[in-house]
Design a protein around this motif. Structure first.
Motif, PDB file in Angstrom:
ATOM      1  N   MET A 120     -35.550  40.145 -34.669  1.00  0.00           N
ATOM      2  CA  MET A 120     -35.348  39.843 -36.284  1.00  0.00           C
ATOM      3  C   MET A 120     -36.716  39.908 -36.922  1.00  0.00           C
ATOM      4  SD  MET A 120     -33.281  36.559 -37.391  1.00  0.00           S
ATOM      5  CE  MET A 120     -33.852  35.494 -38.708  1.00  0.00           C
ATOM      6  N   ALA A 121     -37.882  39.580 -36.242  1.00  0.00           N
ATOM      7  CA  ALA A 121     -39.091  40.030 -36.758  1.00  0.00           C
ATOM      8  C   ALA A 121     -39.264  40.718 -37.910  1.00  0.00           C
ATOM      9  CB  ALA A 121     -40.051  40.664 -35.707  1.00  0.00           C
ATOM     10  N   GLY A 122     -39.161  40.026 -39.255  1.00  0.00           N
ATOM     11  CA  GLY A 122     -39.421  40.658 -40.371  1.00  0.00           C
ATOM     12  C   GLY A 122     -38.132  40.982 -41.246  1.00  0.00           C
ATOM     13  N   CYS A 123     -36.928  41.356 -40.443  1.00  0.00           N
ATOM     14  CA  CYS A 123     -36.075  41.762 -41.019  1.00  0.00           C
ATOM     15  C   CYS A 123     -35.062  40.584 -41.138  1.00  0.00           C
ATOM     16  CB  CYS A 123     -35.360  43.063 -40.208  1.00  0.00           C
ATOM     17  SG  CYS A 123     -36.102  44.437 -40.424  1.00  0.00           S
ATOM     18  N   LEU A 124     -34.160  40.592 -42.155  1.00  0.00           N
ATOM     19  CA  LEU A 124     -33.078  39.609 -42.129  1.00  0.00           C
ATOM     20  C   LEU A 124     -32.199  39.916 -41.088  1.00  0.00           C
ATOM     21  CD1 LEU A 124     -32.315  39.205 -46.160  1.00  0.00           C
ATOM     22  CD2 LEU A 124     -33.446  37.548 -44.464  1.00  0.00           C
ATOM     23  N   SER A 125     -31.417  39.191 -40.589  1.00  0.00           N
ATOM     24  CA  SER A 125     -30.372  39.388 -39.667  1.00  0.00           C
ATOM     25  C   SER A 125     -29.361  40.263 -40.285  1.00  0.00           C
ATOM     26  CB  SER A 125     -29.866  38.017 -38.940  1.00  0.00           C
ATOM     27  OG  SER A 125     -29.070  38.263 -38.033  1.00  0.00           O
ATOM     28  N   ARG A 126     -29.144  41.411 -39.534  1.00  0.00           N
ATOM     29  CA  ARG A 126     -28.215  42.306 -39.889  1.00  0.00           C
ATOM     30  C   ARG A 126     -26.707  42.209 -39.563  1.00  0.00           C
ATOM     31  NH1 ARG A 126     -29.836  47.442 -41.205  1.00  0.00           N
ATOM     32  NH2 ARG A 126     -31.841  47.696 -41.362  1.00  0.00           N
ATOM     33  N   VAL A 127     -26.502  40.954 -38.667  1.00  0.00           N
ATOM     34  CA  VAL A 127     -25.349  40.613 -38.289  1.00  0.00           C
ATOM     35  C   VAL A 127     -25.060  39.010 -38.579  1.00  0.00           C
ATOM     36  CG1 VAL A 127     -23.801  40.100 -36.193  1.00  0.00           C
ATOM     37  CG2 VAL A 127     -25.225  42.230 -36.437  1.00  0.00           C
ATOM     38  N   ALA A 136     -26.269  43.626 -45.679  1.00  0.00           N
ATOM     39  CA  ALA A 136     -26.253  44.285 -44.177  1.00  0.00           C
ATOM     40  C   ALA A 136     -27.640  45.258 -44.091  1.00  0.00           C
ATOM     41  CB  ALA A 136     -25.277  44.614 -43.664  1.00  0.00           C
ATOM     42  N   ASN A 137     -27.801  46.055 -44.967  1.00  0.00           N
ATOM     43  CA  ASN A 137     -28.734  46.940 -45.004  1.00  0.00           C
ATOM     44  C   ASN A 137     -30.155  46.695 -45.704  1.00  0.00           C
ATOM     45  OD1 ASN A 137     -27.079  48.873 -44.078  1.00  0.00           O
ATOM     46  ND2 ASN A 137     -26.176  49.369 -45.822  1.00  0.00           N
ATOM     47  N   PHE A 138     -30.181  45.338 -46.093  1.00  0.00           N
ATOM     48  CA  PHE A 138     -31.460  44.843 -46.708  1.00  0.00           C
ATOM     49  C   PHE A 138     -32.259  44.396 -45.479  1.00  0.00           C
ATOM     50  CE2 PHE A 138     -33.997  41.213 -48.215  1.00  0.00           C
ATOM     51  CZ  PHE A 138     -34.584  41.868 -49.204  1.00  0.00           C
ATOM     52  N   CYS A 139     -33.623  44.739 -45.732  1.00  0.00           N
ATOM     53  CA  CYS A 139     -34.737  44.558 -44.758  1.00  0.00           C
ATOM     54  C   CYS A 139     -36.035  44.366 -45.433  1.00  0.00           C
ATOM     55  CB  CYS A 139     -34.621  45.712 -43.668  1.00  0.00           C
ATOM     56  SG  CYS A 139     -35.798  45.628 -42.409  1.00  0.00           S
ATOM     57  N   CYS A 172     -36.674  49.329 -40.640  1.00  0.00           N
ATOM     58  CA  CYS A 172     -35.246  48.825 -40.641  1.00  0.00           C
ATOM     59  C   CYS A 172     -34.577  49.926 -39.868  1.00  0.00           C
ATOM     60  CB  CYS A 172     -34.656  48.701 -42.047  1.00  0.00           C
ATOM     61  SG  CYS A 172     -35.509  47.504 -43.025  1.00  0.00           S
ATOM     62  N   SER A 173     -33.830  49.047 -38.697  1.00  0.00           N
ATOM     63  CA  SER A 173     -33.135  50.048 -37.778  1.00  0.00           C
ATOM     64  C   SER A 173     -31.587  50.076 -38.208  1.00  0.00           C
ATOM     65  CB  SER A 173     -33.346  49.970 -36.308  1.00  0.00           C
ATOM     66  OG  SER A 173     -32.916  48.581 -36.207  1.00  0.00           O
ATOM     67  N   SER A 174     -30.703  50.822 -37.866  1.00  0.00           N
ATOM     68  CA  SER A 174     -29.529  51.143 -38.176  1.00  0.00           C
ATOM     69  C   SER A 174     -28.702  50.467 -37.096  1.00  0.00           C
ATOM     70  CB  SER A 174     -28.916  52.512 -38.263  1.00  0.00           C
ATOM     71  OG  SER A 174     -29.112  53.211 -36.785  1.00  0.00           O
TER      72      SER A 174
END
Length: 195
Positions: free
Chosen positions: A1-8, A60-63, A192-194
């Motif tokens: 999660m380091a830095g990115c909002l959790s995508r799930v 979900a694609n926001f990072c 941001c990874s897919s």
């Protein structure tokens, strides 16, 4: 999660909330609204649900490239500490953040760090440069030699065995490694990874 909002987790939570609201509205409509009006209300709710689903997809694609409270500059993240430690303890504190005490590679980065330091109301902060292994042979924490330098006038002067470097005023100053200063950590930003 380091830095990115959790995508799930965030989208799932929002989806769950929207489904609960949908069912509450559906039950309310069935109990209080005549049948003809019910169909129109259900259609409106389904349109709103589709809009919410679309909004969730974009969330979900926001990072974010850096963790909260870290600064971003040229594909790197920077953290100015809130506490003060010795130079060696600052090295460890950065490692605990999966980072390193900052290595400065350009005049542009030096200017960015000065503004970041000033923004955080910090007068001086440790950077990852020292000569504690060999007097006068300055090395970064990754054991590379500096390619650029931004020493203040008359520095380094090694007064009282000063082997570690702090960022102060508009440049660098050597200081005793046992002095307690704020510090600046640096690490690569998170792409941001897919899914």
């Amino acid at each position: 999660m380091a830095g990115c909002l959790s995508r799930v987790s965030l989208p799932l939570l929002l989806l769950f909330i929207s489904l609960v609201l949908f069912f509450v509205l559906l039950v309310t409509i069935q109990v209080q609204v005549p049948e003809k009006q019910r169909e129109a209300e259900v259609k409106a709710i389904l349109q709103q649900l589709a809009w919410m689903n679309s909004s969730l997809s974009s969330l979900a694609n926001f990072c974010l490239p850096c963790p909260w409270n870290w600064g971003y500059f040229h594909d790197s993240c920077y953290f100015v500490s809130w506490a003060q430690k010795t130079w060696n303890a600052s090295v460890v504190a950065c490692k605990d953040q999966k980072a390193q005490l900052v290595i400065i590679k350009s005049a542009e980065e030096q200017r960015f760090l000065q503004s970041l330091k000033n923004k955080n109301n910090v007068r001086q902060a440790w950077i990852g440069l020292s000569d504690h292994h060999n007097e006068g042979a300055w090395h970064w924490v990754d054991n590379t030699k500096p390619q650029v330098s931004f020493w203040n006038d008359g520095e380094p002067n090694n007064v009282g065995d000063e082997d570690c470097v702090e960022l102060n005023n508009n440049g660098w100053n050597d200081n005793k490694c046992t002095a307690e200063n704020f510090w600046i950590c640096k690490k690569p930003s998170s792409p941001c990874s897919s899914l």
